[in-house]
Write a protein that holds these residues in place. Structure first.
Motif, PDB file in Angstrom:
ATOM      1  N   HIS A 130     -18.607 -24.367 -50.509  1.00 43.63           N
ATOM      2  CA  HIS A 130     -18.155 -24.795 -49.187  1.00 43.63           C
ATOM      3  C   HIS A 130     -18.282 -26.315 -49.108  1.00 43.63           C
ATOM      4  O   HIS A 130     -19.382 -26.852 -49.010  1.00 43.63           O
ATOM      5  CB  HIS A 130     -19.013 -24.160 -48.092  1.00 43.63           C
ATOM      6  CG  HIS A 130     -18.863 -22.677 -47.973  1.00 43.63           C
ATOM      7  ND1 HIS A 130     -17.998 -22.087 -47.069  1.00 43.63           N
ATOM      8  CD2 HIS A 130     -19.464 -21.661 -48.630  1.00 43.63           C
ATOM      9  CE1 HIS A 130     -18.084 -20.764 -47.177  1.00 43.63           C
ATOM     10  NE2 HIS A 130     -18.966 -20.480 -48.121  1.00 43.63           N
ATOM     11  N   VAL A 131     -17.139 -26.997 -49.143  1.00 44.54           N
ATOM     12  CA  VAL A 131     -17.159 -28.461 -49.074  1.00 44.54           C
ATOM     13  C   VAL A 131     -17.093 -28.954 -47.630  1.00 44.54           C
ATOM     14  O   VAL A 131     -17.646 -30.000 -47.293  1.00 44.54           O
ATOM     15  CB  VAL A 131     -16.016 -29.052 -49.917  1.00 44.54           C
ATOM     16  CG1 VAL A 131     -15.971 -30.576 -49.797  1.00 44.54           C
ATOM     17  CG2 VAL A 131     -16.201 -28.658 -51.391  1.00 44.54           C
ATOM     18  N   PHE A 188     -16.078 -33.962 -50.150  1.00 49.17           N
ATOM     19  CA  PHE A 188     -15.639 -33.867 -51.540  1.00 49.17           C
ATOM     20  C   PHE A 188     -16.376 -34.854 -52.439  1.00 49.17           C
ATOM     21  O   PHE A 188     -16.737 -34.518 -53.569  1.00 49.17           O
ATOM     22  CB  PHE A 188     -14.127 -34.063 -51.628  1.00 49.17           C
ATOM     23  CG  PHE A 188     -13.370 -32.871 -51.132  1.00 49.17           C
ATOM     24  CD1 PHE A 188     -13.266 -31.727 -51.914  1.00 49.17           C
ATOM     25  CD2 PHE A 188     -12.779 -32.866 -49.879  1.00 49.17           C
ATOM     26  CE1 PHE A 188     -12.585 -30.607 -51.453  1.00 49.17           C
ATOM     27  CE2 PHE A 188     -12.099 -31.757 -49.418  1.00 49.17           C
ATOM     28  CZ  PHE A 188     -12.003 -30.619 -50.205  1.00 49.17           C
ATOM     29  N   ASP A 197     -12.994 -24.421 -53.685  1.00 47.63           N
ATOM     30  CA  ASP A 197     -13.466 -24.679 -52.321  1.00 47.63           C
ATOM     31  C   ASP A 197     -13.081 -23.553 -51.369  1.00 47.63           C
ATOM     32  O   ASP A 197     -11.935 -23.090 -51.365  1.00 47.63           O
ATOM     33  CB  ASP A 197     -12.855 -26.002 -51.840  1.00 47.63           C
ATOM     34  CG  ASP A 197     -13.101 -26.257 -50.373  1.00 47.63           C
ATOM     35  OD1 ASP A 197     -14.273 -26.364 -49.980  1.00 47.63           O
ATOM     36  OD2 ASP A 197     -12.111 -26.345 -49.618  1.00 47.63           O
ATOM     37  N   CYS A 248     -12.845 -36.891 -55.929  1.00 48.81           N
ATOM     38  CA  CYS A 248     -13.560 -35.822 -56.628  1.00 48.81           C
ATOM     39  C   CYS A 248     -13.995 -36.234 -58.034  1.00 48.81           C
ATOM     40  O   CYS A 248     -13.184 -36.696 -58.837  1.00 48.81           O
ATOM     41  CB  CYS A 248     -12.678 -34.590 -56.712  1.00 48.81           C
ATOM     42  SG  CYS A 248     -12.210 -33.940 -55.095  1.00 48.81           S
ATOM     43  N   VAL A 279     -11.089 -29.607 -58.683  1.00 52.18           N
ATOM     44  CA  VAL A 279     -11.249 -28.835 -57.452  1.00 52.18           C
ATOM     45  C   VAL A 279     -10.002 -27.994 -57.204  1.00 52.18           C
ATOM     46  O   VAL A 279      -8.881 -28.507 -57.203  1.00 52.18           O
ATOM     47  CB  VAL A 279     -11.498 -29.763 -56.240  1.00 52.18           C
ATOM     48  CG1 VAL A 279     -11.616 -28.934 -54.957  1.00 52.18           C
ATOM     49  CG2 VAL A 279     -12.748 -30.604 -56.439  1.00 52.18           C
ATOM     50  N   PHE A 323      -8.630 -24.499 -54.560  1.00 51.92           N
ATOM     51  CA  PHE A 323      -8.810 -24.099 -53.164  1.00 51.92           C
ATOM     52  C   PHE A 323      -8.508 -22.610 -52.974  1.00 51.92           C
ATOM     53  O   PHE A 323      -7.513 -22.091 -53.480  1.00 51.92           O
ATOM     54  CB  PHE A 323      -7.873 -24.914 -52.254  1.00 51.92           C
ATOM     55  CG  PHE A 323      -8.060 -26.396 -52.402  1.00 51.92           C
ATOM     56  CD1 PHE A 323      -9.045 -27.057 -51.692  1.00 51.92           C
ATOM     57  CD2 PHE A 323      -7.266 -27.122 -53.275  1.00 51.92           C
ATOM     58  CE1 PHE A 323      -9.235 -28.419 -51.838  1.00 51.92           C
ATOM     59  CE2 PHE A 323      -7.445 -28.485 -53.438  1.00 51.92           C
ATOM     60  CZ  PHE A 323      -8.438 -29.142 -52.717  1.00 51.92           C
TER      61      PHE A 323
END
Length: 453
Positions: free
Chosen positions: A64-65, A76, A93, A119, A123, A125
Motif C-alpha cells: 500500500h503506497v 512512491f 501497489d 520510484c 512498480v 498496479f
C-alpha cells in the motif's frame, strides 16, 4: 567480448539450487551463469565476500503506497527506497488508501503520474473491484492493471466499498471473461459484526483478535470458493491469517477451483500472546493469531496449500497508528514491514530448518508467477538482472527510526533478526549498497500487465 557486469559468489541461488557461480549481465538481463572462476571481461566486476549469497530480487505483490491523496502515510519515493534497501526489486501497489482509488482507467492514470520518476524499484498496479465499477472492469484490465482487489467487509476507507457475496460472483464472472485475476480481502462482515458486538476491545491484543475470529475468514473464503466454482474465475486469497481455512482451500483446489493463497511475514513471525498490551503497531486485519496457528501456516507453506508470502506493507502516520493511547479499537490497522520482510521471514524459516531457497520460491519466483512477470524472480540466463547480495547469518536489530518508509512506526521495531541486505541491483544497476549507480532520476519503471515477458 566485454560485458557490462559480472557478480561472483560462492552461493548463487538458481532455480536448481545454490551453487558457486559468476552471473554475467549485459544491459538489463542475465546473459549467462558460469562457473565462479570463469574468465569474464566486464566493465564492472563484483566479488561477494564468503558470508554473502546472491539471490534474485524479491517481488512483493502486496504493498500500500497510498499516493496520491494520503501521501503523508507513505509515497512512491519512500516506499520504493525502503523496498530497495530490503532487497525488493518489484512491488505491486494496492488500489485503495490513495485518492482517487484505482478503480477506473482515469484513476490509474492519476496514480501513474504520481509515481512517474519517483520510484527506486519497478512498480505495477492492482485495480479495484467496487460496486460502482462492476460492469466496467475490462477497460481497467486493458489499461494494464495486474488484477482486481475486492473486499468482502468494510475496507476502512469510504471511497473503496466492499462487495456483497452476490456482487463478488458478478465480479468473478466479469473477470473470467477476459481471464483476469480477482484478489480478495476475505473476512465475512456478518461474522465480524456479531463478534464485535460481543467483544469489548481495549488494550489487549486478545480482545482485538476475538473481534475478528477465524470464522470470519473461513466463511468469507467459502464465498470466494463458491464464486470461483460458479464462474471458473481465477481467484487469490490475500493475507491469510487463519490456518483453519487451509483444509477447505486444499479441498477446493483438488476439485479444480483456480485458487491461490498468500500469507504475510507478520503472521509467520509474531504470535498473539507475545504482543504487549497497547502495542497498536501490531494491529492488522485480519489479526495475528496464536503460536499454534502460526505453526500451521508454516506447515501450509511447506505443503503447498499457501503459495506465496507478501508483505501487506500498510503504513500510516504515527498519529493514526497510535491513536487512543493503546486502544486497539481506535488505532488504525496495518503493519509497515516492506524493508524487513525478507529477513523477518528468513529468520523464522531458518529457526524451523527451512532453507533459503524455499523462502525465495515464496517471495520471488512464486509472486512473479502470480502476476505474470515471467522475466524476474530467478537467477538464470534471460532473466532480468534484479539481484541482491544477502548475508544470511548477519544479526540485524531493527530500529523503526532507521527504516526508509515515511513514518517511523513498525511492529518490527526492536526485533532481533538474521539476514542483511547489503546490495541491490535493479536491471543490472546498483540501487542500494556502498556504491549505488542511482542517477538523479530513480530508475524504477512503471509496469503494465503483460508488458514484461
Amino acid at each position: 567480448m566485454s560485458h557490462d557486469l559480472v557478480v561472483r559468489s560462492e552461493a548463487v541461488h538458481t532455480p536448481q539450487g545454490p551453487k558457486p557461480g559468476a552471473v554475467v549481465v549485459d544491459g538489463e538481463r542475465i546473459t549467462s551463469v558460469l562457473p565462479v572462476d570463469a574468465p569474464v571481461h566486464a566493465r564492472r566486476e563484483v566479488v561477494l565476500p564468503r558470508d554473502e549469497v546472491l539471490i534474485p530480487g524479491v517481488v512483493d505483490t502486496h504493498v500500500h503506497v497510498n499516493e496520491p491523496g494520503r501521501t503523508e502515510w507513505e509515497g512512491f519515493a519512500t516506499a520504493t527506497a525502503a523496498a530497495a534497501a530490503g532487497g525488493v526489486t518489484t512491488i505491486i501497489d494496492m488500489p485503495l488508501n490513495s485518492v482517487p482509488p484505482t478503480t477506473t482507467p482515469e484513476a490509474l492514470a492519476v496514480k501513474r503520474k504520481a509515481a512517474d520518476g519517483a520510484c527506486s524499484v519497478d512498480v505495477g498496479f492492482w485495480g479495484g473491484a467496487v460496486p460502482q465499477s462492476l460492469g466496467h472492469l475490462a477497460a481497467l484490465h486493458l489499461a494494464g492493471v495486474f488484477g482486481f482487489k475486492a473486499f468482502l467487509s468494510p475496507s476502512g476507507v469510504p471511497e473503496f466499498e466492499h462487495l456483497s457475496a452476490q456482487q463478488l460472483t458478478a465480479a468473478a464472472a466479469e473477470i473470467k471473461d477476459f481471464d483476469g485475476l480477482l484478489i480478495v480481502h476475505a473476512e465475512d462482515p456478518h461474522v465480524l459484526a456479531e463478534a464485535s458486538s460481543a467483544t469489548v476491545v481495549g488494550r489487549g491484543y486478545g480482545s482485538f483478535a476475538a473481534s475478528r475470529p477465524d470464522t470470519a475468514e473461513v466463511a468469507a473464503i467459502e464465498n470466494v470458493i463458491k464464486a470461483a466454482h460458479a464462474t471458473g474465475a481465477r481467484v487469490h486469497i490475500l493475507h491469510l491469517s487463519s490456518a483453519a481455512a487451509l483444509p477447505r482451500i486444499a479441498e477446493a483446489r483438488s476439485e479444480g477451483v483456480r485458487i491461490t493463497v498468500e500469507t504475510c511475514p507478520h503472521y509467520l513471525a509474531f504470535a498473539e500472546a507475545e504482543i504487549p498490551p497497547g502495542a497498536t503497531q501490531f494491529k492488522c486485519c485480519p489479526p495475528i493469531r496464536s503460536a499454534e496457528n502460526r505453526d500451521l501456516l508454516w506447515q501450509g507453506l511447506q505443503d503447498g496449500v499457501i503459495d506465496i508470502i507478501a508483505s501487506d506493507h500498510s503504513p500510516a502516520t504515527a498519529e493514526l497508528k497510535l491513536a487512543g493511547g493503546g486502544d486497539f479499537e481506535r488505532a488504525w490497522g496495518g503493519i509497515a514491514g516492506l524493508q524487513v520482510a525478507l529477513p523477518a521471514v528468513w529468520t523464522a524459516a531458518a529457526s524451523r530448518g527451512i532453507p533459503l531457497g524455499s523462502v525465495l520460491e515464496w517471495m520471488s519466483a512464486g509472486t512473479s508467477r502470480l502476476v505474470g512477470l515471467a522475466d524476474r524472480g530467478r537467477i538464470e540466463q534471460g532473466a532480468r538482472a534484479d539481484l541482491v547480495a544477502f548475508a544470511p547469518n548477519e544479526p540485524v536489530r531493527v530500529a523503526a527510526s532507521a527504516l526508509l518508509h515515511r513514518n517511523p512506526v513498525s511492529a518490527y521495531d526492536g526485533a532481533r533478526l538474521i539476514g542483511a541486505v547489503r546490495r541491490t541491483w535493479l536491471a543490472g544497476a546498483e540501487v542500494f549498497g556502498p556504491s549505488p549507480d542511482q542517477p538523479p532520476t530513480p530508475r524504477g519503471r512503471l509496469l503494465e500487465r503483460g508488458s514484461h515477458r
